[in-house]
Design a protein around this motif. Structure first.
Motif, PDB file in Angstrom:
ATOM      1  N   ALA A   1      30.982  73.611  16.032  1.00  0.00           N
ATOM      2  CA  ALA A   1      31.575  73.297  17.293  1.00  0.00           C
ATOM      3  C   ALA A   1      30.491  72.374  18.961  1.00  0.00           C
ATOM      4  O   ALA A   1      30.697  71.595  19.270  1.00  0.00           O
ATOM      5  CB  ALA A   1      32.356  74.632  18.237  1.00  0.00           C
ATOM      6  N   VAL A   2      29.440  72.662  18.462  1.00  0.00           N
ATOM      7  CA  VAL A   2      28.127  71.994  19.395  1.00  0.00           C
ATOM      8  C   VAL A   2      28.273  70.644  18.691  1.00  0.00           C
ATOM      9  O   VAL A   2      28.074  69.235  19.778  1.00  0.00           O
ATOM     10  CB  VAL A   2      26.599  72.907  18.828  1.00  0.00           C
ATOM     11  CG1 VAL A   2      26.092  72.408  19.881  1.00  0.00           C
ATOM     12  CG2 VAL A   2      26.685  74.322  19.461  1.00  0.00           C
ATOM     13  N   ILE A   3      28.412  70.417  17.085  1.00  0.00           N
ATOM     14  CA  ILE A   3      27.726  68.981  16.834  1.00  0.00           C
ATOM     15  C   ILE A   3      29.181  68.474  17.671  1.00  0.00           C
ATOM     16  O   ILE A   3      29.166  66.592  18.009  1.00  0.00           O
ATOM     17  CB  ILE A   3      28.118  69.164  15.590  1.00  0.00           C
ATOM     18  CG1 ILE A   3      26.391  69.710  14.983  1.00  0.00           C
ATOM     19  CG2 ILE A   3      27.657  67.783  14.698  1.00  0.00           C
ATOM     20  CD1 ILE A   3      25.905  70.297  13.245  1.00  0.00           C
ATOM     21  N   LEU A   4      30.670  68.913  17.197  1.00  0.00           N
ATOM     22  CA  LEU A   4      31.612  67.648  17.655  1.00  0.00           C
ATOM     23  C   LEU A   4      31.377  67.667  19.716  1.00  0.00           C
ATOM     24  O   LEU A   4      31.780  66.614  19.483  1.00  0.00           O
ATOM     25  CB  LEU A   4      32.604  68.768  17.507  1.00  0.00           C
ATOM     26  CG  LEU A   4      32.879  68.901  16.244  1.00  0.00           C
ATOM     27  CD1 LEU A   4      34.675  69.696  15.542  1.00  0.00           C
ATOM     28  CD2 LEU A   4      33.746  67.486  15.052  1.00  0.00           C
ATOM     29  N   PHE A   5      31.022  69.051  20.327  1.00  0.00           N
ATOM     30  CA  PHE A   5      31.010  68.524  21.156  1.00  0.00           C
ATOM     31  C   PHE A   5      30.345  67.187  22.072  1.00  0.00           C
ATOM     32  O   PHE A   5      29.858  66.504  22.778  1.00  0.00           O
ATOM     33  CB  PHE A   5      30.425  69.421  22.771  1.00  0.00           C
ATOM     34  CG  PHE A   5      31.794  70.545  22.025  1.00  0.00           C
ATOM     35  CD1 PHE A   5      32.747  70.091  22.579  1.00  0.00           C
ATOM     36  CD2 PHE A   5      31.228  72.231  21.773  1.00  0.00           C
ATOM     37  CE1 PHE A   5      33.582  71.110  22.958  1.00  0.00           C
ATOM     38  CE2 PHE A   5      32.433  73.639  22.198  1.00  0.00           C
ATOM     39  CZ  PHE A   5      33.629  72.838  23.032  1.00  0.00           C
ATOM     40  N   LEU A   6      28.992  67.623  20.863  1.00  0.00           N
ATOM     41  CA  LEU A   6      28.081  66.732  21.538  1.00  0.00           C
ATOM     42  C   LEU A   6      28.049  65.094  20.747  1.00  0.00           C
ATOM     43  O   LEU A   6      28.053  64.023  21.874  1.00  0.00           O
ATOM     44  CB  LEU A   6      26.746  66.789  20.145  1.00  0.00           C
ATOM     45  CG  LEU A   6      25.665  67.621  21.500  1.00  0.00           C
ATOM     46  CD1 LEU A   6      23.731  67.908  19.883  1.00  0.00           C
ATOM     47  CD2 LEU A   6      24.585  67.145  22.769  1.00  0.00           C
ATOM     48  N   ALA A   7      29.355  64.914  19.818  1.00  0.00           N
ATOM     49  CA  ALA A   7      29.212  63.698  19.246  1.00  0.00           C
ATOM     50  C   ALA A   7      30.162  62.994  20.031  1.00  0.00           C
ATOM     51  O   ALA A   7      30.612  61.778  21.060  1.00  0.00           O
ATOM     52  CB  ALA A   7      30.397  63.761  17.843  1.00  0.00           C
ATOM     53  N   GLY A   8      31.568  64.236  20.798  1.00  0.00           N
ATOM     54  CA  GLY A   8      32.322  63.469  21.550  1.00  0.00           C
ATOM     55  C   GLY A   8      31.840  63.030  23.186  1.00  0.00           C
ATOM     56  O   GLY A   8      32.140  61.938  23.553  1.00  0.00           O
ATOM     57  N   GLY A   9      30.864  64.068  22.892  1.00  0.00           N
ATOM     58  CA  GLY A   9      29.703  63.549  25.088  1.00  0.00           C
ATOM     59  C   GLY A   9      29.104  62.253  24.231  1.00  0.00           C
ATOM     60  O   GLY A   9      28.976  61.174  25.091  1.00  0.00           O
ATOM     61  N   ILE A  10      28.735  61.883  23.718  1.00  0.00           N
ATOM     62  CA  ILE A  10      27.610  60.595  22.918  1.00  0.00           C
ATOM     63  C   ILE A  10      28.622  59.438  22.941  1.00  0.00           C
ATOM     64  O   ILE A  10      28.513  58.537  22.966  1.00  0.00           O
ATOM     65  CB  ILE A  10      26.970  60.961  21.927  1.00  0.00           C
ATOM     66  CG1 ILE A  10      25.500  61.895  21.810  1.00  0.00           C
ATOM     67  CG2 ILE A  10      25.935  59.749  20.926  1.00  0.00           C
ATOM     68  CD1 ILE A  10      25.347  62.240  21.345  1.00  0.00           C
TER      69      ILE A  10
ATOM     70  N   PHE B   1      33.009  61.968  31.783  1.00  0.00           N
ATOM     71  CA  PHE B   1      32.648  63.135  31.468  1.00  0.00           C
ATOM     72  C   PHE B   1      32.000  63.158  29.955  1.00  0.00           C
ATOM     73  O   PHE B   1      32.389  64.624  29.446  1.00  0.00           O
ATOM     74  CB  PHE B   1      34.406  63.414  31.422  1.00  0.00           C
ATOM     75  CG  PHE B   1      34.518  64.134  32.769  1.00  0.00           C
ATOM     76  CD1 PHE B   1      34.445  65.290  33.458  1.00  0.00           C
ATOM     77  CD2 PHE B   1      35.065  63.838  34.138  1.00  0.00           C
ATOM     78  CE1 PHE B   1      35.130  65.820  34.022  1.00  0.00           C
ATOM     79  CE2 PHE B   1      35.888  63.648  35.328  1.00  0.00           C
ATOM     80  CZ  PHE B   1      35.728  64.930  34.936  1.00  0.00           C
ATOM     81  N   GLY B   2      31.935  62.280  29.444  1.00  0.00           N
ATOM     82  CA  GLY B   2      30.760  62.236  27.987  1.00  0.00           C
ATOM     83  C   GLY B   2      29.623  63.374  28.583  1.00  0.00           C
ATOM     84  O   GLY B   2      28.835  64.278  28.165  1.00  0.00           O
ATOM     85  N   LYS B   3      28.721  62.698  29.515  1.00  0.00           N
ATOM     86  CA  LYS B   3      27.791  63.988  30.261  1.00  0.00           C
ATOM     87  C   LYS B   3      28.133  65.348  30.360  1.00  0.00           C
ATOM     88  O   LYS B   3      27.216  66.405  29.912  1.00  0.00           O
ATOM     89  CB  LYS B   3      27.780  63.224  31.461  1.00  0.00           C
ATOM     90  CG  LYS B   3      26.391  62.387  31.406  1.00  0.00           C
ATOM     91  CD  LYS B   3      26.040  61.797  32.951  1.00  0.00           C
ATOM     92  CE  LYS B   3      25.870  60.259  33.246  1.00  0.00           C
ATOM     93  NZ  LYS B   3      25.056  59.917  34.101  1.00  0.00           N
ATOM     94  N   ALA B   4      29.456  65.395  30.295  1.00  0.00           N
ATOM     95  CA  ALA B   4      30.001  66.753  30.622  1.00  0.00           C
ATOM     96  C   ALA B   4      30.327  67.785  30.058  1.00  0.00           C
ATOM     97  O   ALA B   4      29.992  68.703  29.154  1.00  0.00           O
ATOM     98  CB  ALA B   4      31.265  67.377  31.139  1.00  0.00           C
TER      99      ALA B   4
ATOM    100  N   GLY C   1      31.614  59.510  23.877  1.00  0.00           N
ATOM    101  CA  GLY C   1      32.074  58.951  25.190  1.00  0.00           C
ATOM    102  C   GLY C   1      31.357  58.305  26.530  1.00  0.00           C
ATOM    103  O   GLY C   1      31.488  57.319  27.046  1.00  0.00           O
ATOM    104  N   MET C   2      29.741  58.462  25.870  1.00  0.00           N
ATOM    105  CA  MET C   2      29.118  57.648  27.438  1.00  0.00           C
ATOM    106  C   MET C   2      28.559  56.432  26.152  1.00  0.00           C
ATOM    107  O   MET C   2      28.592  56.070  28.114  1.00  0.00           O
ATOM    108  CB  MET C   2      27.581  58.485  27.580  1.00  0.00           C
ATOM    109  CG  MET C   2      27.949  60.123  28.351  1.00  0.00           C
ATOM    110  SD  MET C   2      26.067  60.641  28.610  1.00  0.00           S
ATOM    111  CE  MET C   2      25.230  59.910  28.644  1.00  0.00           C
ATOM    112  N   ILE C   3      28.336  56.586  25.503  1.00  0.00           N
ATOM    113  CA  ILE C   3      27.785  55.283  25.043  1.00  0.00           C
ATOM    114  C   ILE C   3      28.580  54.303  24.563  1.00  0.00           C
ATOM    115  O   ILE C   3      28.965  52.802  24.960  1.00  0.00           O
ATOM    116  CB  ILE C   3      26.759  55.308  23.891  1.00  0.00           C
ATOM    117  CG1 ILE C   3      25.676  56.349  24.265  1.00  0.00           C
ATOM    118  CG2 ILE C   3      26.236  53.977  23.074  1.00  0.00           C
ATOM    119  CD1 ILE C   3      24.423  56.667  23.479  1.00  0.00           C
ATOM    120  N   ILE C   4      29.934  54.637  23.296  1.00  0.00           N
ATOM    121  CA  ILE C   4      30.333  53.596  22.972  1.00  0.00           C
ATOM    122  C   ILE C   4      31.499  53.105  23.457  1.00  0.00           C
ATOM    123  O   ILE C   4      32.477  51.992  23.875  1.00  0.00           O
ATOM    124  CB  ILE C   4      30.950  54.265  21.196  1.00  0.00           C
ATOM    125  CG1 ILE C   4      30.168  54.635  20.385  1.00  0.00           C
ATOM    126  CG2 ILE C   4      32.079  53.175  21.252  1.00  0.00           C
ATOM    127  CD1 ILE C   4      30.511  54.961  19.621  1.00  0.00           C
ATOM    128  N   ALA C   5      32.795  54.039  24.047  1.00  0.00           N
ATOM    129  CA  ALA C   5      32.971  54.230  25.345  1.00  0.00           C
ATOM    130  C   ALA C   5      33.211  53.185  26.783  1.00  0.00           C
ATOM    131  O   ALA C   5      31.981  53.367  27.350  1.00  0.00           O
ATOM    132  CB  ALA C   5      33.739  55.360  25.638  1.00  0.00           C
TER     133      ALA C   5
END
Length: 132
Positions: free
Chosen positions: A113-122, A88-91, A124-128
């Motif tokens: 908002a776009v920056i926040l979505f991108l940061a949350g996705g990245i 869901f980080g990809k999502a 979610g994908m990499i650090i988590a």
């Protein structure tokens, strides 16, 4: 009993929810900006079928609809990153791309908002850690 809470796992959730909340007024601002830009050109596009007011209202409702689709997908994707952070980080990155369409009618609220979505996705994908 000690509560061990890993803030990194909750960070995509927090960033996604804040981004979705910021997209609500951002979609209305983008709709107004798009309405102001297109209202002079709408006279030639569909005048045989609709009046100018109907065409302008359709432009406004299109931007608001895209914004609220982004809000819904952002809330669901950010909530699901708690259990499946990698997928869901990809999502969330896909939601950022959809929100980028609303940012074309430039306003700073949608850009944040776009920056926040991108940061949350990245995050979610990499650090988590992968749980899937």
């Amino acid at each position: 009993m000690e509560l061990k809470l890993n803030i990194i796992v909750l960070l995509p959730l927090i960033l996604g929810v804040v981004g979705a909340v910021m997209m609500i007024p951002g979609s209305f601002v983008a709709a107004d900006v798009a309405y102001e830009e297109i209202k002079d050109y709408a006279q030639t596009f569909g005048i045989a079928f609709y009046t100018n007011e109907e065409l302008n209202e359709r432009v406004r409702s299109l931007w608001v609809t895209i914004g609220f689709i982004t809000v819904g997908l952002g809330l669901v994707s950010s909530a699901m990153t708690v259990w499946f952070p990698h997928g869901f980080g990809k999502a969330l990155i896909l939601v950022a791309v959809i929100a980028g369409f609303v940012t074309v009618a430039f306003n700073i609220i949608c850009l944040i908002a776009v920056i926040l979505f991108l940061a949350g996705g990245i995050i979610g994908m990499i650090i988590a850690p992968k749980k899937e």
